[in-house]
Enzyme design. Structure first.
Site, mmCIF file in Angstrom:
data_model
loop_
_atom_site.group_PDB
_atom_site.id
_atom_site.type_symbol
_atom_site.label_atom_id
_atom_site.label_comp_id
_atom_site.label_asym_id
_atom_site.label_seq_id
_atom_site.Cartn_x
_atom_site.Cartn_y
_atom_site.Cartn_z
ATOM 1 N N SER A 1 -5.130 -10.205 -12.656
ATOM 2 C CA SER A 1 -5.324 -9.124 -13.457
ATOM 3 C C SER A 1 -4.254 -8.368 -14.290
ATOM 4 O O SER A 1 -4.240 -7.942 -15.599
ATOM 5 C CB SER A 1 -6.223 -8.140 -12.417
ATOM 6 N N ALA B 1 -6.606 -14.362 -5.377
ATOM 7 C CA ALA B 1 -5.430 -14.548 -4.409
ATOM 8 C C ALA B 1 -4.532 -13.935 -4.256
ATOM 9 O O ALA B 1 -3.770 -13.862 -3.538
ATOM 10 C CB ALA B 1 -5.022 -15.975 -4.855
ATOM 11 N N HIS C 1 1.144 -1.669 0.101
ATOM 12 C CA HIS C 1 0.165 -0.260 -0.214
ATOM 13 C C HIS C 1 1.263 1.460 -0.134
ATOM 14 O O HIS C 1 0.181 2.185 0.120
ATOM 15 C CB HIS C 1 -0.965 -0.664 1.039
ATOM 16 N N ASP D 1 2.594 1.840 -3.100
ATOM 17 C CA ASP D 1 2.342 2.390 -4.249
ATOM 18 C C ASP D 1 1.514 3.876 -5.005
ATOM 19 O O ASP D 1 2.253 4.501 -5.651
ATOM 20 C CB ASP D 1 2.541 0.653 -5.202
ATOM 21 N N SER E 1 -11.159 -17.730 -23.207
ATOM 22 C CA SER E 1 -10.958 -18.490 -21.865
ATOM 23 C C SER E 1 -11.312 -18.978 -21.843
ATOM 24 O O SER E 1 -12.445 -19.810 -21.776
ATOM 25 C CB SER E 1 -11.435 -16.930 -20.752
ATOM 26 N N ASP F 1 1.363 -3.963 -9.776
ATOM 27 C CA ASP F 1 1.825 -5.347 -10.114
ATOM 28 C C ASP F 1 2.283 -5.124 -11.543
ATOM 29 O O ASP F 1 2.582 -6.247 -11.904
ATOM 30 C CB ASP F 1 -0.038 -5.526 -10.132
HETATM 31 C C1 GLA Z 1 -3.460 -4.474 -5.142
HETATM 32 C C2 GLA Z 1 -2.439 -3.595 -5.820
HETATM 33 C C3 GLA Z 1 -1.383 -2.661 -5.976
HETATM 34 C C4 GLA Z 1 -0.887 -2.325 -4.368
HETATM 35 C C5 GLA Z 1 -1.964 -3.453 -3.845
HETATM 36 C C6 GLA Z 1 -0.674 -2.851 -2.099
HETATM 37 O O1 GLA Z 1 -2.445 -5.232 -5.620
HETATM 38 O O2 GLA Z 1 -3.288 -3.707 -7.279
HETATM 39 O O3 GLA Z 1 -0.809 -1.073 -6.441
HETATM 40 O O4 GLA Z 1 -1.712 -0.928 -4.506
HETATM 41 O O5 GLA Z 1 -2.468 -3.887 -3.835
HETATM 42 O O6 GLA Z 1 0.401 -3.202 -2.463
#
Ligand code: GLA
Length: 390
Positions: free
Chosen positions: A127, A122, A34, A36, A67, A171
């Site tokens: 995504s 999970a 949390h 980013d 899919s 991500d």
């Molecule tokens: C999810 C979001 C990321 C990040 C995390 C927490 O995975 O997609 O951008 O904020 O939560 O670190």
């Protein structure tokens, strides 16, 4: 696990043509949670679970996407893309195509067959894996140059604007830039990154609580809003700050009275987590794994108590793991409210860890956890199917 040769065969059976294969990985975050979307620091690694895409061009401007996971085919025209139902899987690939089209890239029509082995829902970023794999495939199929940073940004945009989840860039970035045997220290403001070699003799083990609480997306957006509110308030006394990344711990303490107690706790997590992430990199570089373990423990505590994004299953799984021999560190990973924990484990202890943690968590919760062992992997790529053998 998806077998790319079988994927090619299925593509041929469905679309009567040969295809090119691409894959993009899921991710696990070692520390920096949390942070980013607060312009801070993160330390994720790409994992050896992928979204695979087989793709071939079409003569018209349509995208036809099947899919394997959902056993469903969707179609749309590249010039009139819009979201289907909320939470529908096709919003990810269509969202990416739409982001590119809006940015002025002229994509070509294509047939795609998608098969993912990143566990869904999970917290391992299935995504981002589908977004990045599809984005890479569409650019390549259209003969357009591929800039990995821009690809990550387009995929984040797709998720923010088309899917409607206000995620940060972690991500998608690591799905694009991941490197085998390394985590990436990413500065989410400058988007500069540094590969951090994972110590030999340690194994990344990911434990799935097998729960995903409904609150996840609403609470995620609420945490972002708390952070934004804090920045607005703190700017009155610290006009130079742009994000929580710019606030030091002494400054936060000095101006604590300006913030409501919940918002202060959110800030306390973000500011200390940024410090922990940079300390974790130093711990990897100096080989001081004891310090790494301590930082992971503090990170989990901070996410549980200050940021309040853990849940009883995650806490249980972290506590159980941390008590095992050979465990260097354990914490929740990803957005929270269920999903997975990341465990850094001495390689010699992996088997015993797997058995004991699975048995104890089952006894404690009645849930059978899935436990994945994963090497840190490379980011998105085209796959030479010959290398998988006939
Ligand atoms: C999810 C979001 C990321 C990040 C995390 C927490 O995975 O997609 O951008 O904020 O939560 O670190």
């Amino acid at each position: 696990m998806t077998n790319p040769l079988q994927l090619l065969e299925k593509f041929r059976a469905s679309f009567f043509a040969s295809a090119t294969i691409y894959r993009a990985p899921g991710r696990v975050n070692l520390i920096g949670e949390h942070t980013d979307y607060n312009d801070g620091f993160v330390l994720p690694a790409a994992i050896g679970f992928y979204c695979w895409v087989a793709a071939a061009p079409r003569r018209d401007r349509r995208l036809v996407i099947h899919s394997e996971n959902f056993n469903e085919t969707v179609e749309a025209n590249l010039d009139s893309l819009s979201a289907i139902a909320k939470n529908h899987w096709s919003n990810y690939p269509f969202g990416v195509a739409c982001a590119f089209q809006n940015a002025g890239k002229r994509l070509k029509g294509a047939n795609l067959l998608i098969s993912g082995d990143v566990p869904l829902g999970a917290g391992l970023s299935s995504s981002a894996a589908i977004e990045v794999a599809v984005g890479f495939a569409l650019l390549h199929q259209s003969g357009l140059p591929i800039d990995r940073l821009e690809l990550a940004q387009m995929c984040q945009k797709a998720e923010n604007e088309f899917v409607g989840a206000r995620c940060g860039i972690m991500d998608q970035f690591v799905a694009c830039q991941g490197r085998a045997s390394h985590a990436l220290l990413l500065d989410c403001r400058s988007l500069e990154y540094k590969p951090v070699k994972l110590s030999p003799g340690i194994t990344l083990m990911i434990c799935n609580t097998m729960v995903k609480h409904e609150l996840a997306s609403g609470e995620y957006n609420r945490r972002r809003a708390d952070c934004e509110e804090a920045v607005r308030t703190l700017r009155k006394v610290l006009p130079e700050i742009r994000a929580l990344r710019d606030v030091t711990l002494p400054q936060l303490e000095q101006h604590r009275a300006l913030l409501n107690p919940k918002v202060y706790s959110r800030c306390h997590h973000v500011v200390t987590e940024d410090n922990r992430t940079q300390s974790a990199v130093r711990a990897f570089e100096s080989g001081d794994l004891r310090v790494l373990g301590q930082l992971m423990r503090e990170s989990h505590r901070s996410l549980r108590d200050d940021y309040e994004v853990s849940c009883k299953e995650l806490d249980q799984l972290v506590e159980t793991a941390a008590a095992q021999p050979g465990v260097i560190g354990a914490r929740m990973t990803g957005g929270g409210f269920g999903g997975c924990t990341i465990n850094v484990v001495e390689s010699a202890a992996v088997e015993a860890f797997q058995q004991t943690v699975a048995a104890e968590y089952l006894a404690q919760t009645g849930l059978k956890p899935e436990i994945y062992v994963s090497a840190a992997s490379d980011g998105v790529q085209q796959v030479e199917v010959n290398s998988f053998g006939a």
